[in-house]
Scaffold this active site. Structure first.
Site, PDB file in Angstrom:
ATOM      1  N   ASP A 153      -6.482  14.463 -23.111  1.00 36.86           N
ATOM      2  CA  ASP A 153      -5.568  15.000 -24.133  1.00 36.86           C
ATOM      3  C   ASP A 153      -5.923  16.420 -24.541  1.00 36.86           C
ATOM      4  OD1 ASP A 153      -5.327  11.936 -24.388  1.00 36.86           O
ATOM      5  OD2 ASP A 153      -3.564  12.816 -25.331  1.00 36.86           O
ATOM      6  N   ALA A 177      -0.366  13.230 -23.084  1.00 35.10           N
ATOM      7  CA  ALA A 177      -0.361  14.633 -23.519  1.00 35.10           C
ATOM      8  C   ALA A 177       0.802  15.469 -22.961  1.00 35.10           C
ATOM      9  CB  ALA A 177      -1.714  15.266 -23.193  1.00 35.10           C
ATOM     10  N   LYS A 231      -8.317   8.829 -24.014  1.00 32.39           N
ATOM     11  CA  LYS A 231      -8.148   7.545 -24.691  1.00 32.39           C
ATOM     12  C   LYS A 231      -9.480   6.862 -24.956  1.00 32.39           C
ATOM     13  CE  LYS A 231      -5.163   6.133 -25.934  1.00 32.39           C
ATOM     14  NZ  LYS A 231      -4.801   6.316 -27.373  1.00 32.39           N
ATOM     15  N   ARG A 233       1.042  14.075 -34.158  1.00 30.76           N
ATOM     16  CA  ARG A 233      -0.253  13.561 -33.647  1.00 30.76           C
ATOM     17  C   ARG A 233      -1.190  14.768 -33.528  1.00 30.76           C
ATOM     18  NH1 ARG A 233      -0.210   9.571 -28.625  1.00 30.76           N
ATOM     19  NH2 ARG A 233      -2.127   8.857 -29.612  1.00 30.76           N
TER      20      ARG A 233
HETATM   21  O1  MRU Z   1      -2.427   7.559 -27.137  1.00 34.17           O
HETATM   22  P1  MRU Z   1      -1.828   7.973 -25.829  1.00 34.17           P
HETATM   23  O2  MRU Z   1      -1.220   6.840 -25.079  1.00 34.17           O
HETATM   24  O3  MRU Z   1      -0.897   9.146 -25.988  1.00 34.17           O
HETATM   25  O4  MRU Z   1      -3.069   8.487 -24.993  1.00 34.17           O
HETATM   26  C1  MRU Z   1      -2.842   9.029 -23.731  1.00 34.17           C
HETATM   27  C2  MRU Z   1      -4.069   9.327 -22.982  1.00 34.17           C
HETATM   28  O5  MRU Z   1      -5.178   9.191 -23.468  1.00 34.17           O
HETATM   29  C3  MRU Z   1      -3.898   9.917 -21.609  1.00 34.17           C
HETATM   30  O6  MRU Z   1      -4.944   9.539 -20.785  1.00 34.17           O
HETATM   31  C4  MRU Z   1      -3.861  11.434 -21.747  1.00 34.17           C
HETATM   32  O7  MRU Z   1      -2.832  11.835 -22.621  1.00 34.17           O
HETATM   33  C5  MRU Z   1      -3.664  12.089 -20.460  1.00 34.17           C
HETATM   34  S1  MRU Z   1      -1.971  11.862 -19.986  1.00 34.17           S
HETATM   35  C6  MRU Z   1      -1.594  12.644 -18.598  1.00 34.17           C
END
Ligand code: MRU
Length: 336
Positions: A234, A49, A245, A88
């Site tokens: 996120d 994020a 995730k 996204r």
């Molecule tokens: O699909 P991604 O790799 O962008 O997902 C990222 C995550 O789920 C992270 O845990 C989240 O963005 C927190 S990042 C500091």
């Protein structure tokens, strides 16, 4: 160690480490157009994020810089902001950064002034990311004592931000203070951010890291091997429900069952007051290929099978022991 991404203004480029190639190759790419930046976000060359927010801010500035000679400067920049916003849907930081850039654009009726102010705003967003992750590290480190075993899911480390990351920041800070931790990293199906990214960055930082398949975490907890869980998010809703995730929810449920503290680490830029609860968070659905064939020499599922592939799930606030933010630690009931 280089940052995960930065603005190279002399070359009018956003430079990123291409995370799709890790851990095998460290390739830095210079992205100069909105389409390139939006595509890099979509295909997860830059992901996590906070990093997505920074990439979008730099993309917005570069779009304005490149549009300076356009007859319809404001119309063109707005169109390019919309392209970035469509890359996204779930990470709040993407929209938070674009809203800030759009506000600066609106506030400057002279294009050259708008470009200069947008550059300053993108640079502030980068600096704030570094500051907020440092603060999360400071607030979070006291939760981790010598010889604790900590589980994490996905990658919320330095690769998910400019420099320190969110969920891994307290682990890095504790390690800097001499605290010895053992970190377990879920591989994080289907895109293997835990195996490819978290294991890679923790091993590079000299932190004791053990990789496991996602479906092994509950068994490890049952054996008393996990003292705490920490993850990023996120988008956090106003009531503290946290999207992260896919697979995070199972970890949180198992942690609750075994009485293990479950921490979520986020900068305030990830909290979305316009989402009352997790039900209001848009969850990205991704390509079936990621589940069936992307990582295999041959497809691992019948060609015509239906595939369920949400990129995120929502952990309800009642499963979260504490939210570690850049403005301090919040305990339930969450009021930000
Ligand atoms: O699909 P991604 O790799 O962008 O997902 C990222 C995550 O789920 C992270 O845990 C989240 O963005 C927190 S990042 C500091």
């Amino acid at each position: 160690m280089k940052d995960t991404l930065w603005l190279d203004d002399a070359k009018s480029a956003l430079v990123i480490i291409d995370q799709t190639l890790l851990p095998n190759e460290e390739v830095f790419r210079s992205l100069t157009t909105t389409d390139q930046i939006a595509y890099a976000i979509k295909r997860l060359a830059v992901r996590g994020a906070p990093a997505i927010g920074v990439a979008a801010a730099c993309g917005a500035y570069l779009a304005a810089k490149n549009a300076l000679d356009s007859r319809d400067f404001y119309g063109q920049v707005r169109e390019e902001l919309a392209i970035l916003a469509a890359s996204r849907p779930t990470a709040r930081n993407l929209f938070w950064a674009l809203e800030r850039m759009d506000a600066v654009l609106k506030a400057h009726p002279v294009p050259a002034d708008a470009v200069a102010a947008m550059k300053a705003e993108a640079e502030s967003i980068i600096a704030e990311d570094i500051e907020s992750c440092t603060a999360i590290g400071e607030y979070g480190a006291p939760f981790f004592r010598d010889s604790m075993h900590v589980l994490t899911h996905c990658n919320a480390g330095r690769l998910a931000a400019v420099r320190y990351g969110t969920a891994l920041a307290p682990i890095y800070r504790a390690a800097e203070k001499g605290v010895k931790l053992k970190v377990y990293a879920d591989e994080t199906r289907p895109l293997l951010q835990g195996a490819r990214l978290t294991a890679y960055e923790l091993c590079s930082a000299g932190i004791d890291c053990t990789l496991l398949c996602d479906n092994m975490a509950a068994g490890l907890m049952a054996k008393g091997e996990i003292d705490a869980v920490i993850v990023g998010s996120d988008r956090v809703a106003a009531n503290g429900d946290a999207a992260n995730k896919t697979g995070t929810l199972s970890v949180a449920v198992a942690a609750k069952h075994f009485g293990i503290p479950f921490y979520v680490a986020v900068p305030f830029s990830t909290i979305d007051p316009s989402c009352a609860t997790g039900h209001d968070i848009t969850i990205e659905q991704r390509s079936p290929r990621e589940v069936t064939s992307m990582w295999y020499a041959k497809p691992m599922a019948p060609e015509n099978v239906k595939v369920y592939n949400p990129a995120f799930d929502v952990t309800p606030a009642e499963l979260i022991t504490a939210m570690i933010t850049d403005k301090g630690v919040f305990k339930p009931p969450f009021r930000f």
